[in-house]
Enzyme design. Structure first.
Site, PDB file in Angstrom:
ATOM      1  N   LEU A 168      -7.431   0.554   0.296  1.00 16.11           N
ATOM      2  CA  LEU A 168      -8.733   0.516  -0.019  1.00 16.11           C
ATOM      3  C   LEU A 168      -9.671  -0.319   0.682  1.00 16.11           C
ATOM      4  O   LEU A 168      -9.130  -1.373   1.258  1.00 16.11           O
ATOM      5  CB  LEU A 168      -8.823   0.142  -1.645  1.00 16.11           C
ATOM      6  CG  LEU A 168      -7.938   1.009  -2.594  1.00 16.11           C
ATOM      7  CD1 LEU A 168      -8.173   0.486  -4.116  1.00 16.11           C
ATOM      8  CD2 LEU A 168      -8.121   2.358  -2.454  1.00 16.11           C
TER       9      LEU A 168
ATOM     10  N   ASP B 251      -1.070   7.661 -10.376  1.00 19.45           N
ATOM     11  CA  ASP B 251      -1.603   6.252 -10.297  1.00 19.45           C
ATOM     12  C   ASP B 251      -1.361   5.529 -11.528  1.00 19.45           C
ATOM     13  O   ASP B 251      -1.117   6.107 -12.563  1.00 19.45           O
ATOM     14  CB  ASP B 251      -2.730   5.904  -9.399  1.00 19.45           C
ATOM     15  CG  ASP B 251      -3.109   4.903  -8.584  1.00 19.45           C
ATOM     16  OD1 ASP B 251      -2.997   3.664  -9.094  1.00 19.45           O
ATOM     17  OD2 ASP B 251      -3.111   4.993  -7.473  1.00 19.45           O
TER      18      ASP B 251
ATOM     19  N   ARG C  84      -2.427   4.099   2.540  1.00 15.66           N
ATOM     20  CA  ARG C  84      -3.705   4.114   1.589  1.00 15.66           C
ATOM     21  C   ARG C  84      -3.827   2.695   1.506  1.00 15.66           C
ATOM     22  O   ARG C  84      -3.662   2.140   0.440  1.00 15.66           O
ATOM     23  CB  ARG C  84      -3.275   4.971   0.459  1.00 15.66           C
ATOM     24  CG  ARG C  84      -4.429   5.113  -0.555  1.00 15.66           C
ATOM     25  CD  ARG C  84      -3.941   5.841  -1.710  1.00 15.66           C
ATOM     26  NE  ARG C  84      -4.933   5.744  -2.497  1.00 15.66           N
ATOM     27  CZ  ARG C  84      -5.201   4.856  -3.624  1.00 15.66           C
ATOM     28  NH1 ARG C  84      -4.430   3.824  -3.453  1.00 15.66           N
ATOM     29  NH2 ARG C  84      -6.209   5.015  -4.498  1.00 15.66           N
TER      30      ARG C  84
ATOM     31  N   GLY D 205      -6.906  -6.370   2.624  1.00 15.25           N
ATOM     32  CA  GLY D 205      -7.023  -7.344   3.790  1.00 15.25           C
ATOM     33  C   GLY D 205      -6.462  -6.169   4.942  1.00 15.25           C
ATOM     34  O   GLY D 205      -7.025  -6.342   6.218  1.00 15.25           O
TER      35      GLY D 205
ATOM     36  N   TYR E 124       0.894  -1.238  -0.111  1.00 12.45           N
ATOM     37  CA  TYR E 124       0.002  -0.033  -0.020  1.00 12.45           C
ATOM     38  C   TYR E 124       0.819   1.127   0.184  1.00 12.45           C
ATOM     39  O   TYR E 124       1.646   1.369   0.871  1.00 12.45           O
ATOM     40  CB  TYR E 124      -0.765   0.020   1.139  1.00 12.45           C
ATOM     41  CG  TYR E 124      -1.743  -1.314   1.704  1.00 12.45           C
ATOM     42  CD1 TYR E 124      -2.464  -1.922   0.540  1.00 12.45           C
ATOM     43  CD2 TYR E 124      -1.566  -1.798   2.783  1.00 12.45           C
ATOM     44  CE1 TYR E 124      -3.115  -2.983   0.779  1.00 12.45           C
ATOM     45  CE2 TYR E 124      -2.297  -2.991   3.142  1.00 12.45           C
ATOM     46  CZ  TYR E 124      -3.055  -3.524   2.051  1.00 12.45           C
ATOM     47  OH  TYR E 124      -3.715  -4.777   2.309  1.00 12.45           O
ATOM     48  N   ARG E 125       0.773   2.230  -0.756  1.00  6.95           N
ATOM     49  CA  ARG E 125       1.496   3.350  -0.839  1.00  6.95           C
ATOM     50  C   ARG E 125       1.154   4.185   0.281  1.00  6.95           C
ATOM     51  O   ARG E 125       0.309   3.968   1.074  1.00  6.95           O
ATOM     52  CB  ARG E 125       1.269   4.513  -2.133  1.00  6.95           C
ATOM     53  CG  ARG E 125       0.061   5.023  -1.914  1.00  6.95           C
ATOM     54  CD  ARG E 125      -0.234   5.570  -3.417  1.00  6.95           C
ATOM     55  NE  ARG E 125      -1.511   6.542  -3.224  1.00  6.95           N
ATOM     56  CZ  ARG E 125      -2.202   7.119  -3.982  1.00  6.95           C
ATOM     57  NH1 ARG E 125      -1.724   6.684  -5.450  1.00  6.95           N
ATOM     58  NH2 ARG E 125      -3.278   8.017  -4.055  1.00  6.95           N
TER      59      ARG E 125
END
Length: 489
Positions: free
Chosen positions: A195, A289, A193, A199, A180-181
């Site tokens: 979503l 992105d 970050r 998990g 995750y960034r």
């Protein structure tokens, strides 16, 4: 199956790349703001080597980039040569549903499977290389700001580790690992970050419901098997830590964190520890992105950093995400091959599947099937959309017959032009899950899908006699090639 030795850490993999003449040192000064991005993408588009930036305008620490910029290096990260990828996909599929052995000879022949199962069990070290030294804060890291309108420095290859509320630190099979960034807010604050369907986000919701802070560990510069396992779209029941052992061919070494109740990769270059407290969020972004667009600014959880440890003379691993080709799209091509045997186990008539990298890897799928009955193409579309979480974001599926090359756009265009009627062979579905980064969708996280049946129509699918395809005798084609071999280049 492995033809390459295990790579227990990033340094071992870099040594291998150096021995192959596949690592280049950039001695000239390069800016961490935007300029390093341009160099990385230029190298990737030329199928260039791993890059090591020794001189830049950030804290004195070498930056490693373009690690998985070629299909060959992604395969090497799995311990394989490129031509072994399909067979390794079959092997991974067998691990998910192994057949019972038929006698001692068959049992002995399955030793690689048993060895892989043993490699899936992590082990805990008492003296971890990643805890040899300490860093004062996140500002000691040479973090890139990749794109001109980005909201700040962005850590792009973090392996973020979380566990569910109610679990214990030693229950590593319940850990989630995700790439995750992470936006750097200051020396001790990091935005994570993730979503909603990931998990890490699910674990976060559990801790927030309990009103308790969640422990988090972030590994930077992990070994290639751990990086690839964290990036793979694995089923929720499969442990990324365990799976990395299968990929590596060697057990994953872990160590107890110093300030949070977590275990973390002992051989990473840098380890960031901290807590995410209930309600603690900050506006993240905008950032460029994989779609080729900037994301909107949105609130995401903040990690309060409590410790940063590292190896002696650590290396900082970075990458860039943008419109393909980029490093994630190269990795996605290999993952496409690895996933194919698992998909075929569920959809046997599926002969091949291609996720075109230019379509952001998973937004479009072209499928080749062995068509045997009417309506089969639509059944395959629906099966794919419901099979893996990543396919719930695939908004275009084109299904063609087994006689075509789905990686040839000319074959795809010909099938759509000659075997598809728009009114009859297009299936539209509305109100389905979608990546909210898809700005074409009418609502965030909710959009339509289209399935195109570009197969030959049989039985009740058409009321007309189907045309006969023109084909030359293979012997004549071979004769033509022989006659022209010495004349045409």
């Amino acid at each position: 199956m492995r033809r390459l030795p295990p790579f227990p850490d990033l340094r071992a993999f870099l040594d291998h790349a150096t021995a192959q003449g596949d690592l280049a040192r950039i001695a000239d000064p390069v800016s961490l703001r935007h300029e390093m991005t341009a160099v990385q993408l230029a190298a990737l588009r030329r199928k260039g080597p791993v890059l090591r930036f020794d001189t830049h305008d950030g804290p004195a620490m070498p930056v490693i980039a373009n690690l998985f910029g070629t299909r060959g290096r992604v395969a090497a990260g799995l311990g394989l040569l490129p031509d072994q990828i399909p067979a390794f996909g079959e092997f991974l599929a067998s691990l998910r549903s192994p057949a019972p052995p038929e006698g001692m000879r068959d049992a002995l022949s399955r030793w690689p499977v048993l060895r892989a199962a043993l490699a899936a069990r992590p082990r805990v070290m008492t003296r971890a290389p990643v805890q040899q030294d300490d860093l004062p804060g996140l500002d000691a890291l040479p973090v890139q700001t990749p794109w001109p309108e980005d909201g700040g420095p962005l850590i792009t290859w973090p392996v973020v580790m979380t566990r569910p509320h109610g679990s214990q630190a030693g229950e590593t099979a319940r850990y989630n690992l995700g790439v995750y960034r992470a936006q750097v807010l200051g020396p001790d604050r990091l935005i994570l970050r993730w979503l909603a369907h990931r998990g890490g986000a699910a674990h976060h919701r559990g801790w927030m419901r309990a009103g308790q802070p969640m422990p988090v560990a972030v590994a930077l510069g992990a070994d290639p098997a751990l990086l690839l396992a964290a990036a793979l779209p694995l089923p929720e029941t499969v442990s990324e830590l365990g799976f990395s052992g299968v990929l590596r061919g060697q057990r994953t070494d872990l160590a107890s964190c110093r300030t949070v109740p977590m275990l973390a990769p002992a051989r990473a270059e840098i380890l960031v520890e901290g807590w995410v407290h209930p309600g603690d969020t900050a506006p993240e972004g905008p950032f460029g992105d994989h779609t080729g667009y900037y994301n909107a600014v949105e609130p995401f959880p903040v990690m309060r950093v409590t410790a940063i440890t590292c190896r002696e003379a650590p290396l900082y691993l970075s990458t860039v995400t943008g419109r393909p080709p980029d490093e994630p799209s190269v990795i996605g091509e290999v993952f496409n091959e690895l996933a194919l045997p698992v998909i075929r186990a569920q959809i046997p008539e599926l002969l091949d599947l291609w996720l075109p990298p230019a379509a952001c890897s998973y937004r479009m799928a072209v499928v080749r099937i062995d068509k045997r009955y009417p309506g089969q193409a639509r059944r395959v579309m629906m099966a794919l959309w419901g099979m893996l979480p990543q396919f719930s974001y695939t908004k275009i599926i084109v299904v063609v017959d087994g006689d075509l090359d789905i990686r040839d756009w000319d074959d795809i265009a010909w099938a759509m032009a000659t075997r598809m009627d728009p009114a009859r062979d297009v299936m539209l579905v509305d109100g389905t899950p979608m990546d909210y980064l898809d700005f074409a969708s009418p609502l965030e996280g909710l959009a339509g899908k289209i399935g195109v049946d570009a197969t030959t129509k049989i039985g009740p699918e058409t009321a007309r006699a189907w045309g006969r395809e023109m084909r030359l005798d293979p012997a004549h084609l071979a004769r033509a090639e022989a006659l022209l071999a010495g004349i045409l280049p």
